[in-house]
Design a protein around this motif. Structure first.
Motif, mmCIF file in Angstrom:
data_model
loop_
_atom_site.group_PDB
_atom_site.id
_atom_site.type_symbol
_atom_site.label_atom_id
_atom_site.label_comp_id
_atom_site.label_asym_id
_atom_site.label_seq_id
_atom_site.Cartn_x
_atom_site.Cartn_y
_atom_site.Cartn_z
ATOM 1 N N GLN A 1 0.834 -1.196 0.000
ATOM 2 C CA GLN A 1 0.000 0.000 0.000
ATOM 3 C C GLN A 1 0.875 1.255 0.000
ATOM 4 O O GLN A 1 0.612 2.217 -0.732
ATOM 5 N N ALA A 2 1.924 1.250 0.832
ATOM 6 C CA ALA A 2 2.843 2.388 0.881
ATOM 7 C C ALA A 2 3.518 2.583 -0.480
ATOM 8 O O ALA A 2 3.632 3.707 -0.982
ATOM 9 N N PHE A 3 3.950 1.484 -1.081
ATOM 10 C CA PHE A 3 4.565 1.542 -2.410
ATOM 11 C C PHE A 3 3.597 2.143 -3.429
ATOM 12 O O PHE A 3 3.958 3.034 -4.204
ATOM 13 N N ALA A 4 2.350 1.683 -3.423
ATOM 14 C CA ALA A 4 1.357 2.162 -4.391
ATOM 15 C C ALA A 4 1.059 3.649 -4.195
ATOM 16 O O ALA A 4 0.941 4.398 -5.175
ATOM 17 N N ILE A 5 0.952 4.081 -2.949
ATOM 18 C CA ILE A 5 0.693 5.501 -2.663
ATOM 19 C C ILE A 5 1.850 6.367 -3.152
ATOM 20 O O ILE A 5 1.645 7.390 -3.816
ATOM 21 N N LEU A 6 3.079 5.963 -2.830
ATOM 22 C CA LEU A 6 4.245 6.734 -3.263
ATOM 23 C C LEU A 6 4.384 6.729 -4.777
ATOM 24 O O LEU A 6 4.703 7.757 -5.389
ATOM 25 N N ARG A 7 4.130 5.592 -5.406
ATOM 26 C CA ARG A 7 4.230 5.507 -6.862
ATOM 27 C C ARG A 7 3.218 6.443 -7.524
ATOM 28 O O ARG A 7 3.555 7.175 -8.455
ATOM 29 N N LEU A 8 1.993 6.426 -7.034
ATOM 30 C CA LEU A 8 0.975 7.311 -7.590
ATOM 31 C C LEU A 8 1.363 8.778 -7.379
ATOM 32 O O LEU A 8 1.295 9.594 -8.304
ATOM 33 N N GLY A 9 1.769 9.108 -6.164
ATOM 34 C CA GLY A 9 2.135 10.494 -5.859
ATOM 35 C C GLY A 9 3.303 10.997 -6.681
ATOM 36 O O GLY A 9 3.285 12.124 -7.197
ATOM 37 N N PHE A 10 4.340 10.149 -6.843
ATOM 38 C CA PHE A 10 5.523 10.571 -7.592
ATOM 39 C C PHE A 10 5.362 10.378 -9.098
ATOM 40 O O PHE A 10 6.269 10.706 -9.859
ATOM 41 N N THR A 11 4.210 9.881 -9.523
ATOM 42 C CA THR A 11 3.857 9.913 -10.942
ATOM 43 C C THR A 11 3.070 11.182 -11.228
ATOM 44 O O THR A 11 3.417 11.955 -12.126
ATOM 45 N N VAL A 12 2.027 11.416 -10.449
ATOM 46 C CA VAL A 12 1.111 12.533 -10.717
ATOM 47 C C VAL A 12 1.751 13.892 -10.413
ATOM 48 O O VAL A 12 1.674 14.817 -11.239
ATOM 49 N N ALA A 13 2.362 14.041 -9.245
ATOM 50 C CA ALA A 13 2.885 15.360 -8.854
ATOM 51 C C ALA A 13 3.931 15.902 -9.833
ATOM 52 O O ALA A 13 3.804 17.057 -10.276
ATOM 53 N N PRO A 14 4.960 15.141 -10.197
ATOM 54 C CA PRO A 14 5.928 15.712 -11.139
ATOM 55 C C PRO A 14 5.306 16.074 -12.496
ATOM 56 O O PRO A 14 5.675 17.082 -13.095
ATOM 57 N N ILE A 15 4.350 15.266 -12.956
ATOM 58 C CA ILE A 15 3.708 15.580 -14.232
ATOM 59 C C ILE A 15 2.913 16.881 -14.115
ATOM 60 O O ILE A 15 3.029 17.778 -14.972
ATOM 61 N N LEU A 16 2.127 17.024 -13.038
ATOM 62 C CA LEU A 16 1.341 18.255 -12.872
ATOM 63 C C LEU A 16 2.227 19.479 -12.670
ATOM 64 O O LEU A 16 1.992 20.533 -13.273
ATOM 65 N N PHE A 17 3.255 19.352 -11.825
ATOM 66 C CA PHE A 17 4.159 20.484 -11.618
ATOM 67 C C PHE A 17 4.932 20.800 -12.895
ATOM 68 O O PHE A 17 5.197 21.963 -13.202
#
Length: 145
Positions: free
Chosen positions: A22-38
């Motif tokens: 779960q921690a892996f999935a949360i971090l993976r999602l966050g570090f996929t979406v945030a850099p793309i949006l920023f």
């Protein structure tokens, strides 16, 4: 003789109940979406005036204007987010390295130390993602190849 580490033998449903996964999935999602949006926002400057975050000494050594440098930064961030999405074992380290560069930049601008500290926390999370990806990376079975 030491046995080579193997991938977890859990089913996808079992993985969803594993706190580590779960921690892996949360971090993976966050570090996929945030850099793309920023990264996309570097072209629009909706969230902030991004060129103001570029240290003057860096602006002096990169060609073009600070805004043009931010366009390049945006492209790199979008690519980093995509790499995390497809290869988190590598992408986590890529994002951590990128954040280290951002931290160095911010530490050379007065009054940006709080943002540098926040980015250090993000760097630690990116390293955690890379390490968790090492554990949860799916190795194809013989029949999948």
């Amino acid at each position: 003789m030491t046995a080579a580490p193997t991938a977890p033998t859990t089913t996808p449903r079992e993985s969803l109940t594993d706190p580590g996964y779960q921690a892996f999935a949360i971090l993976r999602l966050g570090f996929t979406v945030a850099p793309i949006l920023f990264g996309l926002d570097k072209f629009a400057n909706l969230l902030t005036d991004w060129p103001g975050y570029l240290a003057p000494w860096i602006d002096d050594i990169v060609p073009g204007s600070a805004q043009q440098a931010m366009y390049a930064v945006g492209v790199i961030e979008i690519v980093a987010g995509l790499v995390v999405a497809v290869a988190p074992r590598f992408g986590g380290w890529l994002v951590a390295g990128w954040l280290a560069g951002i931290i160095v930049n911010l530490l050379t601008i007065p009054d940006y130390y709080d943002i540098a500290l926040r980015d250090f926390g993000l760097l630690l999370a990116a390293v955690a993602l890379a390490r968790l990806a090492q554990r949860y990376h799916r190795v194809p079975a013989e029949g999948d190849r």
